[in-house]
Enzyme design. Structure first.
Site, short mmCIF file in Angstrom:
data_model
loop_
_atom_site.label_atom_id
_atom_site.label_comp_id
_atom_site.label_asym_id
_atom_site.label_seq_id
_atom_site.Cartn_x
_atom_site.Cartn_y
_atom_site.Cartn_z
N CYS A 28 1.26 -0.71 -0.15
CA CYS A 28 0.01 0.08 -0.11
C CYS A 28 0.91 1.16 0.46
O CYS A 28 2.15 1.12 -0.43
CB CYS A 28 -0.92 0.36 1.27
SG CYS A 28 0.24 0.06 2.67
N CYS A 31 3.21 1.83 2.63
CA CYS A 31 4.55 0.92 2.94
C CYS A 31 5.70 2.05 2.13
O CYS A 31 7.10 1.82 1.75
CB CYS A 31 4.59 -0.11 1.61
SG CYS A 31 3.20 -1.16 2.80
N ASP A 447 8.90 23.74 -35.31
CA ASP A 447 10.52 24.19 -36.07
C ASP A 447 9.56 23.86 -37.83
O ASP A 447 8.33 23.29 -37.43
CB ASP A 447 11.44 23.79 -35.81
CG ASP A 447 12.85 23.48 -36.99
OD1 ASP A 447 13.21 24.55 -37.08
OD2 ASP A 447 13.19 22.20 -36.97
#
Length: 776
Positions: A28, A31, A447
């Site tokens: 989870c 952790c 460009d």
């Protein structure tokens, strides 16, 4: 990659390295917060941990070793290892680990189903049914839920709490209460019957047993995590797809013509290798002999096959659809385009978006907060005079229903799916920040040469005089005369003739080239001369003095107005044709610019070319703002000015001259065919040689943002609704377990929808005008 340690100068001049670790045992977002916190306690160490990928990216001083980092992670109660090179074998390791989890789930389900049926169907209950359920539930509570107990104990040793702590406490509390009820609370009487209700009773009386919660909580959570793991593996399919494109061996051809098959690791730059029909090109290289069509769809996302012949560059991973090719290796290993794509995808999936950091910060304090709420709920109900079983039931429901898993998975699973889908469409993003940036940009600086146009000179129009040579004959004579020229104009005319005429070109003799003027040669007994229009009169009808007829003079004026290079063909001194050359607009450029405008983005053309060719291309593509003759410094200054005006600017380019602007923009986008400097400075690379990929990238970023927001809304909203219901006793532990598992599955399933996302054309799209060819 085996190890991803990179060393670079630190802010104080010290060496800084970056190491990637595989972290196991995380379930989870709490952790994640624990691992990041533990690593962050080391001096000079910063860590970013991704729950969905199980990877930790650690920036640290060069004198801190990977072993020290892994020791810290292991000291926090998790496993740690250096990553292995991505391959179909290593990417399927999760699948190899599945049988143990499936076995535990199967046994748990086998024992749990009778308990659930007897507990929830009063008509099925018989004398002493509760004792049978207790006997079946005991191995589930101890063995089936052991992974949760083990990780909860590990966290307890390190003074931390995670989602496993909540599940473990919920199962043990339900089991211990049921044991008390059976042995001491009167629930063990042979004739006891228990009605089924989704809402637990808050009345006093005979103690109820919650054996259905004992088996239901671990059963639903195990099912949810197994499905979640499979779904999360699906979000990482892009890397497995890229790994599958890598050849394992290759047929090398020696100078004497002999062939031998060797492992791909033995291939070196300069080696010649053979690609037969149906085989993949082993690595990037140049075709030495043979011709074929190559399928690049899995590498660049481009569906149309690409013809390859002698001198053509080929990309590793492409599939040979036709004849036999002999290829000279130009790059091997980590230097190939396929390896660079894999690195970009992996780096993007290991990153963490800003919104995810906020979610992880919330999740880091979520579990301790839930534990506090559960204790408070227990005390409240006991103090309010409710029975002990009612208080315990409410507290257990609070523990079980809380779900930081959905919160931790909301963002990374969406980013995993989105970056993988982008790679499949030929759109490579450098990280989550790039996706966020794509969603927010409102101005795109484009460009011209090599980006909107092909970047190579070609014939755009040939105009023959009315009473002279026909166009085909004029072109054949011009191409024959230019066959000995190395000038770009000469090569373009010669290549155009070879593409458009099937007949062989006649031979040319007495070739002479005059710098700045043109060429002259004798072809089929005629004196053929090609000169720049600037070196010849442009008006008049008298051809004896070399002046051009009106038709040719008008063609010259029209071509020069569009910024084209113009060449006059004379045969035996008579002007016969005018050839206009220029850089052609890329297929799809008009559609891409049109889509950008429909998405609300403002296109701006910035090019180093002159005013006439820049205006011509802008007019053809529907761009109104043009900056011509722009130096690299001018482009960078334009970007700074736009940003100072409050715009979020993206720059797309392909050359070294675009690097400063790419780096200075909010978001840099490089063409995959561009220079390494441009690609290195960009946040997004368009591998697909189609400008429409830019609009697709913006749409994908916006769709990803919607997915992330909906995931977070569900993750937060779920807890805001279910936690109060559990606290007031309106949610049984078993229903809470099912809801908790469903929340994570809904988040992951919503993210997985991005894997099948398809670019949809803008509504009301207009057709592109017939191309007149672009200017250089």
């Amino acid at each position: 990659m085996s190890t991803t340690t990179r060393t670079e100068p630190g802010a104080a001049g010290t060496a800084v390295a970056e190491t990637e670790l595989i972290v196991g045992g995380m379930t989870c977002a709490a952790c994640v917060a624990r691992v990041e916190k533990k690593l962050g306690r080391l001096d000079g160490v910063r860590a970013t941990v991704n729950l969905a990928t199980g990877r930790a990216r650690v920036s640290h001083p060069a004198d801190v070793t990977a072993d020290e980092l892994m020791a810290v992670v292991e000291g926090a109660g998790f496993t740690a290892a250096l990553p292995q090179p991505v391959s179909p074998e290593t990417s399927d390791q999760g699948a190899a680990e599945a049988p143990a989890g499936v076995l535990r789930l199967a046994v748990t389900a086998l024992l749990s189903v009778p308990v659930l049926v007897l507990s929830m169907v009063p008509a099925a209950q018989f004398d002493s049914w509760q004792w049978l359920c207790f006997a079946l539930a005991t191995p589930v509570a101890l063995w089936g839920a052991w992974p949760f107990h083990e990780r909860a104990l590990r966290g307890l040793r390190h003074s931390t709490a995670t989602m496993d702590t909540l599940v473990s406490l919920g199962v043990l509390a339900s089991y211990l209460w049921s044991a008390y009820a059976l042995f001491f609370g009167g629930a063990g009487e042979p004739g006891m019957r228990m009605p089924f209700t989704l809402v637990p009773s808050m009345t006093t009386g005979t103690a109820d047993v919650y054996l259905e919660a004992v088996v239901g909580v671990p059963l639903f959570v195990l099912v949810g995590r197994l499905l979640e793991a499979r779904a999360r593996r699906g979000t990482g399919s892009a890397l497995r797809a890229l790994a599958s494109l890598s050849a394992k061996d290759v047929v090398v051809r020696a100078p004497d013509g002999t062939e031998r098959r060797i492992p791909i690791d033995g291939l070196r730059v300069g080696d010649h290798f053979v690609v037969r029909p149906g085989e993949r090109v082993a690595t990037d290289g140049v075709v030495v002999s043979g011709s074929s069509a190559l399928d690049l769809s899995l590498v660049t996302g481009e569906s149309a096959p690409v013809e390859a012949g002698p001198g053509a560059a080929v990309v590793g991973g492409a599939v040979n659809s036709g004849g036999v090719l002999e290829v000279r290796a130009e790059a091997v290993g980590a230097d190939t385009q396929l390896a660079r794509i894999a690195r970009l995808v992996e780096d993007a999936q290991a990153g963490k978006a800003r919104v995810q950091r906020v979610a992880d910060a919330v999740a880091g304090v979520f579990v301790p907060a839930v534990l506090s709420v559960a204790v408070t709920v227990l005390g409240f109900w006991l103090g309010a005079g409710a029975s002990a079983q009612s208080a315990v039931t409410a507290a257990v429901a609070v523990l079980v229903v809380a779900c930081p898993c959905a919160l931790g998975l909301a963002t990374p699973t969406a980013l995993l799916a989105a970056t993988g889908r982008g790679a499949g469409l030929g759109i490579l993003v450098s990280g989550p920040q790039a996706l966020e940036g794509l969603r927010r940009v409102d101005t795109v600086v484009l460009d011209k040469t090599g980006t909107l146009t092909t970047g190579s000179m070609t014939v755009t129009r040939l105009t023959a005089r009315t009473d002279g040579l026909d166009p085909e004959t004029a072109l054949r004579l011009a191409a024959a005369a230019e066959s000995g020229s190395e000038h770009p104009v000469g090569r373009a005319i010669h290549a155009y003739a070879r593409e458009t005429t099937a007949d062989p070109l006649p031979a040319a003799t007495d070739f002479t080239a005059t710098t700045g003027v043109g060429v002259r040669a004798l072809v089929e007994g005629r004196q053929v001369e090609l000169t720049s229009a600037a070196a010849a009169p442009s008006r008049g009808t008298d051809t004896d003095d070399g002046a051009l007829p009106d038709k040719l003079a008008e063609a010259v004026r029209h071509a020069e107005g569009d910024g084209r290079t113009v060449v006059v063909l004379r045969v035996d001194g008579t002007p016969e044709a005018v050839i206009a050359l220029g850089d052609t607009v890329r297929a799809g450029s008009y559609r891409a610019v049109d889509h950008l405008k429909r998405l609300g983005l403002r296109p701006v053309l910035a090019t180093g070319d002159g005013e006439a060719p820049a205006r011509a291309v802008a007019a053809e593509l529907g761009i109104t703002e043009v900056h011509a003759r722009a130096t690299p410094e001018d482009k960078a200054e334009l970007v700074r000015t736009l940003r100072e005006q409050g715009h979020r600017v993206a720059v797309i380019g392909d050359g070294v001259n675009d690097t400063a602007a790419l780096a200075g923009a909010d978001l840099g986008i490089a063409m995959g065919s561009g220079t390494d400097a441009a690609i290195g400075a960009a946040d997004v690379t368009l591998v697909r040689e189609d400008m429409s990929a830019l609009a697709d990238a913006v749409r994908l970023a916006r769709r990803t943002s919607v997915t992330v927001r909906s995931n977070l809304a569900w993750a937060f909203g779920y807890n805001l609704v279910t936690l109060p219901l559990a606290a007031v006793g309106l949610l049984s532990p078993m229903v809470a377990a099912a809801a908790m598992s469903a929340s994570s599955l809904l988040v992951v399933g919503n993210s997985l929808r991005l894997r099948t996302w398809q670019p949809s054309p803008s509504r009301g799209r207009t057709a592109a005008p017939a191309s007149r060819g672009g200017a250089r």
